[in-house]
Write a protein that holds these residues in place. Sequence first.
Motif, PDB file in Angstrom:
ATOM      1  N   VAL A   1       0.840  -1.199   0.000  1.00  0.00           N
ATOM      2  CA  VAL A   1       0.000   0.000   0.000  1.00  0.00           C
ATOM      3  C   VAL A   1       0.872   1.244   0.000  1.00  0.00           C
ATOM      4  O   VAL A   1       0.598   2.220  -0.725  1.00  0.00           O
ATOM      5  CB  VAL A   1      -0.961   0.002   1.203  1.00  0.00           C
ATOM      6  N   TYR A   2       1.938   1.222   0.774  1.00  0.00           N
ATOM      7  CA  TYR A   2       2.824   2.384   0.828  1.00  0.00           C
ATOM      8  C   TYR A   2       3.455   2.653  -0.533  1.00  0.00           C
ATOM      9  O   TYR A   2       3.459   3.796  -1.016  1.00  0.00           O
ATOM     10  CB  TYR A   2       3.921   2.187   1.880  1.00  0.00           C
ATOM     11  N   GLN A   3       4.007   1.622  -1.157  1.00  0.00           N
ATOM     12  CA  GLN A   3       4.683   1.808  -2.442  1.00  0.00           C
ATOM     13  C   GLN A   3       3.710   2.288  -3.522  1.00  0.00           C
ATOM     14  O   GLN A   3       4.039   3.160  -4.340  1.00  0.00           O
ATOM     15  CB  GLN A   3       5.369   0.508  -2.872  1.00  0.00           C
ATOM     16  N   LEU A   4       2.497   1.730  -3.522  1.00  0.00           N
ATOM     17  CA  LEU A   4       1.510   2.139  -4.520  1.00  0.00           C
ATOM     18  C   LEU A   4       1.031   3.565  -4.252  1.00  0.00           C
ATOM     19  O   LEU A   4       0.877   4.364  -5.181  1.00  0.00           O
ATOM     20  CB  LEU A   4       0.331   1.165  -4.519  1.00  0.00           C
ATOM     21  N   ALA A   5       0.799   3.902  -2.984  1.00  0.00           N
ATOM     22  CA  ALA A   5       0.368   5.259  -2.626  1.00  0.00           C
ATOM     23  C   ALA A   5       1.454   6.282  -2.963  1.00  0.00           C
ATOM     24  O   ALA A   5       1.165   7.360  -3.497  1.00  0.00           O
ATOM     25  CB  ALA A   5       0.013   5.326  -1.147  1.00  0.00           C
ATOM     26  N   LYS A   6       2.691   5.942  -2.666  1.00  0.00           N
ATOM     27  CA  LYS A   6       3.806   6.847  -2.980  1.00  0.00           C
ATOM     28  C   LYS A   6       3.895   7.077  -4.488  1.00  0.00           C
ATOM     29  O   LYS A   6       4.040   8.221  -4.948  1.00  0.00           O
ATOM     30  CB  LYS A   6       5.112   6.262  -2.450  1.00  0.00           C
ATOM     31  N   THR A   7       3.786   5.994  -5.258  1.00  0.00           N
ATOM     32  CA  THR A   7       3.797   6.115  -6.721  1.00  0.00           C
ATOM     33  C   THR A   7       2.667   7.014  -7.193  1.00  0.00           C
ATOM     34  O   THR A   7       2.862   7.907  -8.039  1.00  0.00           O
ATOM     35  CB  THR A   7       3.663   4.721  -7.378  1.00  0.00           C
ATOM     36  N   ALA A   8       1.472   6.813  -6.640  1.00  0.00           N
ATOM     37  CA  ALA A   8       0.304   7.605  -7.045  1.00  0.00           C
ATOM     38  C   ALA A   8       0.495   9.084  -6.724  1.00  0.00           C
ATOM     39  O   ALA A   8       0.147   9.958  -7.533  1.00  0.00           O
ATOM     40  CB  ALA A   8      -0.948   7.069  -6.353  1.00  0.00           C
ATOM     41  N   ILE A   9       1.044   9.381  -5.566  1.00  0.00           N
ATOM     42  CA  ILE A   9       1.263  10.775  -5.170  1.00  0.00           C
ATOM     43  C   ILE A   9       2.296  11.437  -6.083  1.00  0.00           C
ATOM     44  O   ILE A   9       2.107  12.552  -6.573  1.00  0.00           O
ATOM     45  CB  ILE A   9       1.695  10.857  -3.696  1.00  0.00           C
ATOM     46  N   LEU A  10       3.406  10.739  -6.332  1.00  0.00           N
ATOM     47  CA  LEU A  10       4.451  11.305  -7.185  1.00  0.00           C
ATOM     48  C   LEU A  10       3.952  11.523  -8.615  1.00  0.00           C
ATOM     49  O   LEU A  10       4.253  12.549  -9.236  1.00  0.00           O
ATOM     50  CB  LEU A  10       5.684  10.393  -7.183  1.00  0.00           C
ATOM     51  N   GLU A  11       3.192  10.566  -9.129  1.00  0.00           N
ATOM     52  CA  GLU A  11       2.644  10.722 -10.482  1.00  0.00           C
ATOM     53  C   GLU A  11       1.622  11.862 -10.521  1.00  0.00           C
ATOM     54  O   GLU A  11       1.549  12.615 -11.489  1.00  0.00           O
ATOM     55  CB  GLU A  11       2.004   9.417 -10.956  1.00  0.00           C
ATOM     56  N   SER A  12       0.843  11.993  -9.466  1.00  0.00           N
ATOM     57  CA  SER A  12      -0.162  13.067  -9.403  1.00  0.00           C
ATOM     58  C   SER A  12       0.494  14.435  -9.447  1.00  0.00           C
ATOM     59  O   SER A  12      -0.054  15.390 -10.005  1.00  0.00           O
ATOM     60  CB  SER A  12      -1.005  12.929  -8.139  1.00  0.00           C
ATOM     61  N   ARG A  13       1.668  14.548  -8.864  1.00  0.00           N
ATOM     62  CA  ARG A  13       2.370  15.830  -8.830  1.00  0.00           C
ATOM     63  C   ARG A  13       2.895  16.257 -10.203  1.00  0.00           C
ATOM     64  O   ARG A  13       3.269  17.412 -10.387  1.00  0.00           O
ATOM     65  CB  ARG A  13       3.528  15.756  -7.829  1.00  0.00           C
ATOM     66  N   LYS A  14       2.917  15.344 -11.161  1.00  0.00           N
ATOM     67  CA  LYS A  14       3.414  15.681 -12.505  1.00  0.00           C
ATOM     68  C   LYS A  14       2.378  16.453 -13.321  1.00  0.00           C
ATOM     69  O   LYS A  14       2.698  16.978 -14.385  1.00  0.00           O
ATOM     70  CB  LYS A  14       3.830  14.401 -13.230  1.00  0.00           C
ATOM     71  N   ASN A  15       1.144  16.471 -12.853  1.00  0.00           N
ATOM     72  CA  ASN A  15       0.106  17.347 -13.416  1.00  0.00           C
ATOM     73  C   ASN A  15      -0.185  17.068 -14.900  1.00  0.00           C
ATOM     74  O   ASN A  15      -0.402  17.988 -15.673  1.00  0.00           O
ATOM     75  CB  ASN A  15       0.501  18.815 -13.226  1.00  0.00           C
ATOM     76  N   TYR A  16      -0.223  15.797 -15.279  1.00  0.00           N
ATOM     77  CA  TYR A  16      -0.555  15.482 -16.677  1.00  0.00           C
ATOM     78  C   TYR A  16      -1.981  14.971 -16.838  1.00  0.00           C
ATOM     79  O   TYR A  16      -2.410  14.638 -17.937  1.00  0.00           O
ATOM     80  CB  TYR A  16       0.430  14.468 -17.262  1.00  0.00           C
ATOM     81  N   GLY A  17      -2.731  14.916 -15.750  1.00  0.00           N
ATOM     82  CA  GLY A  17      -4.120  14.468 -15.840  1.00  0.00           C
ATOM     83  C   GLY A  17      -4.485  13.441 -14.798  1.00  0.00           C
ATOM     84  O   GLY A  17      -5.642  13.352 -14.390  1.00  0.00           O
ATOM     85  N   PHE A  18      -3.505  12.664 -14.347  1.00  0.00           N
ATOM     86  CA  PHE A  18      -3.754  11.691 -13.286  1.00  0.00           C
ATOM     87  C   PHE A  18      -3.624  12.371 -11.930  1.00  0.00           C
ATOM     88  O   PHE A  18      -2.649  13.076 -11.673  1.00  0.00           O
ATOM     89  CB  PHE A  18      -2.746  10.537 -13.379  1.00  0.00           C
ATOM     90  N   ASN A  19      -4.629  12.164 -11.072  1.00  0.00           N
ATOM     91  CA  ASN A  19      -4.565  12.695  -9.712  1.00  0.00           C
ATOM     92  C   ASN A  19      -5.320  11.756  -8.787  1.00  0.00           C
ATOM     93  O   ASN A  19      -6.550  11.662  -8.838  1.00  0.00           O
ATOM     94  CB  ASN A  19      -5.156  14.101  -9.635  1.00  0.00           C
ATOM     95  N   ALA A  20      -4.586  11.071  -7.944  1.00  0.00           N
ATOM     96  CA  ALA A  20      -5.184  10.097  -7.032  1.00  0.00           C
ATOM     97  C   ALA A  20      -5.939  10.757  -5.886  1.00  0.00           C
ATOM     98  O   ALA A  20      -6.549  10.067  -5.069  1.00  0.00           O
ATOM     99  CB  ALA A  20      -4.097   9.186  -6.464  1.00  0.00           C
ATOM    100  N   LEU A  21      -5.926  12.105  -5.825  1.00  0.00           N
ATOM    101  CA  LEU A  21      -6.625  12.838  -4.770  1.00  0.00           C
ATOM    102  C   LEU A  21      -7.898  13.503  -5.284  1.00  0.00           C
ATOM    103  O   LEU A  21      -8.531  14.285  -4.556  1.00  0.00           O
ATOM    104  CB  LEU A  21      -5.707  13.919  -4.176  1.00  0.00           C
ATOM    105  N   ILE A  22      -8.326  13.221  -6.510  1.00  0.00           N
ATOM    106  CA  ILE A  22      -9.423  13.943  -7.149  1.00  0.00           C
ATOM    107  C   ILE A  22     -10.801  13.499  -6.644  1.00  0.00           C
ATOM    108  O   ILE A  22     -11.820  14.108  -6.976  1.00  0.00           O
ATOM    109  CB  ILE A  22      -9.331  13.791  -8.694  1.00  0.00           C
ATOM    110  N   GLY A  23     -10.857  12.482  -5.824  1.00  0.00           N
ATOM    111  CA  GLY A  23     -12.116  11.899  -5.369  1.00  0.00           C
ATOM    112  C   GLY A  23     -13.196  12.874  -4.924  1.00  0.00           C
ATOM    113  O   GLY A  23     -14.357  12.746  -5.327  1.00  0.00           O
ATOM    114  N   PRO A  24     -12.888  13.871  -4.080  1.00  0.00           N
ATOM    115  CA  PRO A  24     -13.940  14.798  -3.641  1.00  0.00           C
ATOM    116  C   PRO A  24     -14.644  15.516  -4.784  1.00  0.00           C
ATOM    117  O   PRO A  24     -15.852  15.782  -4.701  1.00  0.00           O
ATOM    118  CB  PRO A  24     -13.166  15.782  -2.745  1.00  0.00           C
TER     119      PRO A  24
END
Length: 295
Positions: free
Chosen positions: A67-90
């Motif tokens: 979970v940590y490795q996947l969450a870290k990957t998701a956060i880092l990819e989200s910061r690249k601002n190309y359309g993927f954002n794992a925090l967009i849920g709200p």
Amino acid sequence: MEAETITHRALGTKNVLTVFGGVDVLKKSCDLIDHYEDLLTVNRDQSEVMDINKAAGKHPVSVSSPVYQLAKTAILESRKNYGFNALIGPVVKLWHIGFSDARKPSEVEIKAKLAITNPEDATFDDDSQSIFLTKKGMELDLGGIGKGYIADRIKDLWQAYGVSSGIINLGGNLLFVGKNPKQADGLWRIGVQDPKKARDVDLAIVTMPECSAVTSGVYERYLKIGNETFHHIIDPRTGYPLKTDLAGVTVFTKTSIEAELLDKKLFFNGPVASSEKLGAVFVYQDGTVKYDQIK
């Protein structure tokens, strides 16, 4: 070569696993899917990701290594601002497109929710393997890459048990393992969905070696209000459905998690160079089809 198939309902979808060669690994594969769903789901009250979300604005939460490795990957990819954002849920929940209570939220509502979707406000610590959502109301959702991660782990399991070839289909997220025993050239024939027709109706067949194939499209869930139509893919940069001429993008990569991420990058940004890409098919809303790196 003999094929054995199992269908397993999990991850909110139908999963179909096919192994060639008689290796008894399908039950273990389903157990593995269930295990990761238990860790990653946000559709139940209890999971490690839900523990992170419940602690938003309060304190970091230490989680298991996957979970940590996947969450870290998701956060880092989200910061690249190309359309993927794992925090967009709200923001996605505001629109809720595809459900009976779908609606067009006000600009004030959208701006308020966008304020708690900044991936810079999600932090991680390697020493404690902890994730911290620093603002109250933030939500982490790994569904955008979770199926890809799980498909790759199933492939690891199969290889450990000596599976020479097979197909992992997690709700349309495809991962082809080894060579195709049904074809003399060992290559897989992979259908590309026609966005204007029923699911599993293909507009093209692509021939590929061992790979993952993932598709994003605007054609399955949408909201109609008067003369306006809103699809379900929200642009995390605006809080509104992405404005695009594309109907769908299918990408082919070596690993499934790469396919999940690259497919979103291509859908939001069009054809871009990528070392992970084996090929891609772009289908536009006017019916135009463009093939990228596919012979």
